[in-house]
Design a protein around this motif. Structure first.
Motif, PDB file in Angstrom:
ATOM      1  N   PRO A 153       0.756  -1.604   0.174  1.00 43.77           N
ATOM      2  CA  PRO A 153      -0.345  -0.196  -0.213  1.00 43.77           C
ATOM      3  C   PRO A 153       0.850   1.030  -0.526  1.00 43.77           C
ATOM      4  O   PRO A 153       0.580   2.424  -0.728  1.00 43.77           O
ATOM      5  N   ARG A 154       1.890   1.485   0.619  1.00 48.31           N
ATOM      6  CA  ARG A 154       2.914   2.206   0.853  1.00 48.31           C
ATOM      7  C   ARG A 154       3.947   2.571  -0.101  1.00 48.31           C
ATOM      8  O   ARG A 154       4.599   3.053   0.411  1.00 48.31           O
ATOM      9  N   ASN A 155       3.756   1.240  -0.260  1.00 47.12           N
ATOM     10  CA  ASN A 155       5.633   0.948  -1.769  1.00 47.12           C
ATOM     11  C   ASN A 155       5.126   1.804  -2.762  1.00 47.12           C
ATOM     12  O   ASN A 155       5.171  -0.066  -4.166  1.00 47.12           O
ATOM     13  N   LEU A 156       5.729   2.635  -4.091  1.00 47.33           N
ATOM     14  CA  LEU A 156       5.581   2.434  -4.937  1.00 47.33           C
ATOM     15  C   LEU A 156       5.671   1.540  -6.074  1.00 47.33           C
ATOM     16  O   LEU A 156       5.436   1.094  -6.863  1.00 47.33           O
ATOM     17  N   THR A 157       7.568   1.715  -5.470  1.00 51.07           N
ATOM     18  CA  THR A 157       8.285   0.627  -6.705  1.00 51.07           C
ATOM     19  C   THR A 157       7.943  -0.364  -6.777  1.00 51.07           C
ATOM     20  O   THR A 157       7.976  -1.402  -7.408  1.00 51.07           O
ATOM     21  N   GLU A 158       7.198  -1.362  -4.962  1.00 57.56           N
ATOM     22  CA  GLU A 158       7.113  -2.575  -5.511  1.00 57.56           C
ATOM     23  C   GLU A 158       5.563  -3.411  -6.633  1.00 57.56           C
ATOM     24  O   GLU A 158       6.024  -3.850  -6.881  1.00 57.56           O
ATOM     25  N   GLN A 159       5.319  -2.192  -6.252  1.00 56.81           N
ATOM     26  CA  GLN A 159       3.810  -2.043  -6.731  1.00 56.81           C
ATOM     27  C   GLN A 159       4.126  -2.271  -8.351  1.00 56.81           C
ATOM     28  O   GLN A 159       3.523  -3.227  -9.023  1.00 56.81           O
ATOM     29  N   VAL A 160       4.841  -1.805  -9.436  1.00 53.46           N
ATOM     30  CA  VAL A 160       5.520  -1.422 -10.008  1.00 53.46           C
ATOM     31  C   VAL A 160       6.801  -2.774 -10.207  1.00 53.46           C
ATOM     32  O   VAL A 160       6.320  -3.521 -11.344  1.00 53.46           O
ATOM     33  N   ARG A 161       7.024  -3.296  -9.361  1.00 56.08           N
ATOM     34  CA  ARG A 161       7.664  -4.651  -9.620  1.00 56.08           C
ATOM     35  C   ARG A 161       6.940  -5.497  -9.955  1.00 56.08           C
ATOM     36  O   ARG A 161       7.628  -6.112 -10.964  1.00 56.08           O
ATOM     37  N   GLU A 162       5.980  -5.565  -8.757  1.00 59.14           N
ATOM     38  CA  GLU A 162       5.467  -7.034  -8.750  1.00 59.14           C
ATOM     39  C   GLU A 162       4.376  -7.033  -9.647  1.00 59.14           C
ATOM     40  O   GLU A 162       3.817  -8.485 -10.352  1.00 59.14           O
ATOM     41  N   SER A 163       3.863  -5.878 -10.469  1.00 55.64           N
ATOM     42  CA  SER A 163       2.522  -5.937 -11.799  1.00 55.64           C
ATOM     43  C   SER A 163       3.885  -6.552 -12.642  1.00 55.64           C
ATOM     44  O   SER A 163       3.346  -7.834 -13.797  1.00 55.64           O
ATOM     45  N   LEU A 164       5.710  -6.642 -12.545  1.00 57.12           N
ATOM     46  CA  LEU A 164       5.713  -6.312 -14.018  1.00 57.12           C
ATOM     47  C   LEU A 164       6.453  -7.927 -13.762  1.00 57.12           C
ATOM     48  O   LEU A 164       5.985  -9.126 -14.824  1.00 57.12           O
ATOM     49  N   ARG A 165       6.473  -9.092 -12.748  1.00 55.71           N
ATOM     50  CA  ARG A 165       6.608  -9.684 -12.062  1.00 55.71           C
ATOM     51  C   ARG A 165       5.305 -10.410 -12.608  1.00 55.71           C
ATOM     52  O   ARG A 165       5.666 -12.057 -13.087  1.00 55.71           O
ATOM     53  N   VAL A 166       4.158 -10.607 -12.472  1.00 61.52           N
ATOM     54  CA  VAL A 166       2.693 -10.964 -12.640  1.00 61.52           C
ATOM     55  C   VAL A 166       2.169 -11.217 -13.855  1.00 61.52           C
ATOM     56  O   VAL A 166       2.126 -12.311 -14.485  1.00 61.52           O
ATOM     57  N   TRP A 167       3.026 -10.289 -15.071  1.00 58.73           N
ATOM     58  CA  TRP A 167       2.968 -10.057 -16.165  1.00 58.73           C
ATOM     59  C   TRP A 167       3.711 -11.371 -16.991  1.00 58.73           C
ATOM     60  O   TRP A 167       3.070 -12.105 -17.527  1.00 58.73           O
ATOM     61  N   LYS A 168       4.980 -11.003 -16.289  1.00 53.59           N
ATOM     62  CA  LYS A 168       6.227 -12.423 -16.660  1.00 53.59           C
ATOM     63  C   LYS A 168       5.643 -13.409 -16.524  1.00 53.59           C
ATOM     64  O   LYS A 168       5.757 -14.229 -17.104  1.00 53.59           O
ATOM     65  N   ASN A 169       4.993 -14.511 -15.561  1.00 51.78           N
ATOM     66  CA  ASN A 169       4.732 -15.408 -14.408  1.00 51.78           C
ATOM     67  C   ASN A 169       3.477 -16.137 -15.794  1.00 51.78           C
ATOM     68  O   ASN A 169       3.520 -17.115 -16.077  1.00 51.78           O
ATOM     69  N   THR A 170       2.513 -15.117 -15.915  1.00 57.20           N
ATOM     70  CA  THR A 170       1.563 -15.396 -16.426  1.00 57.20           C
ATOM     71  C   THR A 170       1.544 -15.150 -17.888  1.00 57.20           C
ATOM     72  O   THR A 170       1.185 -16.300 -18.713  1.00 57.20           O
ATOM     73  N   ALA A 171       2.030 -14.158 -18.583  1.00 58.61           N
ATOM     74  CA  ALA A 171       2.564 -14.042 -20.418  1.00 58.61           C
ATOM     75  C   ALA A 171       3.865 -15.376 -20.284  1.00 58.61           C
ATOM     76  O   ALA A 171       3.361 -16.114 -21.873  1.00 58.61           O
ATOM     77  N   GLN A 172       4.260 -15.476 -19.271  1.00 59.11           N
ATOM     78  CA  GLN A 172       5.724 -16.611 -19.892  1.00 59.11           C
ATOM     79  C   GLN A 172       6.817 -16.615 -21.050  1.00 59.11           C
ATOM     80  O   GLN A 172       7.362 -15.242 -21.131  1.00 59.11           O
ATOM     81  N   GLU A 173       6.150 -17.201 -21.570  1.00 60.53           N
ATOM     82  CA  GLU A 173       7.098 -17.384 -23.140  1.00 60.53           C
ATOM     83  C   GLU A 173       7.222 -16.092 -24.579  1.00 60.53           C
ATOM     84  O   GLU A 173       7.406 -14.839 -25.100  1.00 60.53           O
ATOM     85  N   ASP A 174       5.662 -15.474 -23.695  1.00 62.61           N
ATOM     86  CA  ASP A 174       4.797 -13.996 -24.670  1.00 62.61           C
ATOM     87  C   ASP A 174       5.671 -13.079 -23.957  1.00 62.61           C
ATOM     88  O   ASP A 174       5.519 -11.904 -24.556  1.00 62.61           O
ATOM     89  N   ALA A 175       6.129 -12.750 -22.770  1.00 60.35           N
ATOM     90  CA  ALA A 175       6.910 -11.963 -21.982  1.00 60.35           C
ATOM     91  C   ALA A 175       8.510 -11.719 -23.032  1.00 60.35           C
ATOM     92  O   ALA A 175       9.367 -11.730 -21.831  1.00 60.35           O
ATOM     93  N   THR A 176       8.242 -10.740 -23.781  1.00 64.32           N
ATOM     94  CA  THR A 176       9.566 -10.108 -24.309  1.00 64.32           C
ATOM     95  C   THR A 176       9.843  -8.990 -23.805  1.00 64.32           C
ATOM     96  O   THR A 176       8.424  -7.992 -23.569  1.00 64.32           O
ATOM     97  N   LEU A 177      11.253  -8.974 -24.417  1.00 64.46           N
ATOM     98  CA  LEU A 177      11.026  -7.064 -24.662  1.00 64.46           C
ATOM     99  C   LEU A 177      10.738  -6.533 -25.557  1.00 64.46           C
ATOM    100  O   LEU A 177       9.916  -5.282 -25.192  1.00 64.46           O
ATOM    101  N   PRO A 178      10.427  -6.598 -27.003  1.00 65.60           N
ATOM    102  CA  PRO A 178       9.543  -6.063 -27.719  1.00 65.60           C
ATOM    103  C   PRO A 178       8.131  -5.735 -27.182  1.00 65.60           C
ATOM    104  O   PRO A 178       7.264  -5.080 -27.801  1.00 65.60           O
ATOM    105  N   HIS A 179       7.144  -7.060 -26.511  1.00 64.76           N
ATOM    106  CA  HIS A 179       5.610  -6.619 -26.085  1.00 64.76           C
ATOM    107  C   HIS A 179       5.698  -6.056 -25.425  1.00 64.76           C
ATOM    108  O   HIS A 179       5.559  -5.152 -24.818  1.00 64.76           O
ATOM    109  N   LEU A 180       7.151  -5.729 -24.067  1.00 63.41           N
ATOM    110  CA  LEU A 180       6.753  -4.740 -23.155  1.00 63.41           C
ATOM    111  C   LEU A 180       7.476  -3.205 -24.244  1.00 63.41           C
ATOM    112  O   LEU A 180       6.365  -2.420 -23.347  1.00 63.41           O
ATOM    113  N   VAL A 181       8.098  -3.262 -25.058  1.00 68.36           N
ATOM    114  CA  VAL A 181       8.392  -1.670 -25.025  1.00 68.36           C
ATOM    115  C   VAL A 181       7.293  -1.432 -25.918  1.00 68.36           C
ATOM    116  O   VAL A 181       6.835  -0.264 -26.445  1.00 68.36           O
ATOM    117  N   ALA A 182       6.758  -2.058 -27.172  1.00 69.72           N
ATOM    118  CA  ALA A 182       5.347  -2.091 -27.670  1.00 69.72           C
ATOM    119  C   ALA A 182       4.184  -1.502 -26.487  1.00 69.72           C
ATOM    120  O   ALA A 182       3.240  -0.422 -26.621  1.00 69.72           O
TER     121      ALA A 182
END
Length: 213
Positions: free
Chosen positions: A134-163
């Motif tokens: 609730p009071r840690n913006l950096t961890e909110q950002v990082r956790e959202s990226l972790r969730v995306w990476k774990n969910t997307a798996q092989e689709d979690a690529t750098l070009p996808h992220l930049v897009a």
């Protein structure tokens, strides 16, 4: 020596008795009351969590959650250093992704929710992340990226992220990531060139009698 065990030992020695009590309280849903009553140190608590497969060197989310609850930024930095070392042993494409995560955590700020939705992170997960940190913006950002990476798996690529960043009009962040990737590519090329040059120099200095013996 196992780097993760070294990390856990280091974290344990940095805990006060009141912080250990708080961690035991937070682990009540994961560890039985009887086992918690016998825990007298951070090492003992972490040993129980390891035995129950709640924690390991590849899954550090629980440890991060516990340290965030204590607001111990010094211990979180140690965890960051451990994870950065693990990322350094990852394949090159994953290393690029982890580097992009660091840039996004530094630059995106409160726009992380918009980026998370663009990455198809469900609103329920986004709400859970806000509750979790609730009071840690950096961890909110990082956790959202972790969730995306774990969910997307092989689709979690750098070009996808930049897009996704560009779709959110976060072009400056996307540019920083691409510039960092280009700089890393040049550095790798220079290292290869330097290594090749050293080998050629060694060969040229090798006496003919040895070279053809």
């Amino acid at each position: 020596m196992d780097r993760f065990l070294v990390l856990l030992h280091s974290v344990s020695t940095g805990l006060s008795s009141s912080e250990l009590t708080e961690l035991k309280f937070l682990c009540q849903g994961r560890v039985s009351k009887r086992k918690l009553e016998r825990v007298q140190s951070g090492v003992e608590l972490f040993s129980v969590l390891l035995e129950q497969n709640e924690l390991d060197g590849e899954r550090t989310e629980l440890l991060r959650e516990l340290l965030v609850s204590l607001r111990r930024q010094d211990l979180l930095r140690r965890l960051d250093e451990y994870e950065a070392g693990a990322a350094g042993r990852a394949p090159p494409e994953e290393q690029d992704l982890y580097a992009a995560f660091d840039i996004i955590c530094d630059q995106v700020g409160r726009d992380w929710r918009r980026l998370a939705r663009q990455l198809k992170v469900p609103d329920t997960k986004i709400d859970a992340i806000e509750v979790k940190y609730p009071r840690n913006l950096t961890e909110q950002v990082r956790e959202s990226l972790r969730v995306w990476k774990n969910t997307a798996q092989e689709d979690a690529t750098l070009p996808h992220l930049v897009a996704a960043l560009r779709a959110c009009q976060l072009n400056l962040v996307a540019d920083l990531i691409e510039e960092g990737q280009q700089a890393q590519g040049l550095q790798n090329e220079n290292e290869i060139s330097s290594s090749s040059g050293s080998l050629m120099s060694w060969d040229s200095n090798t006496p003919a009698s040895r070279a053809f013996s």
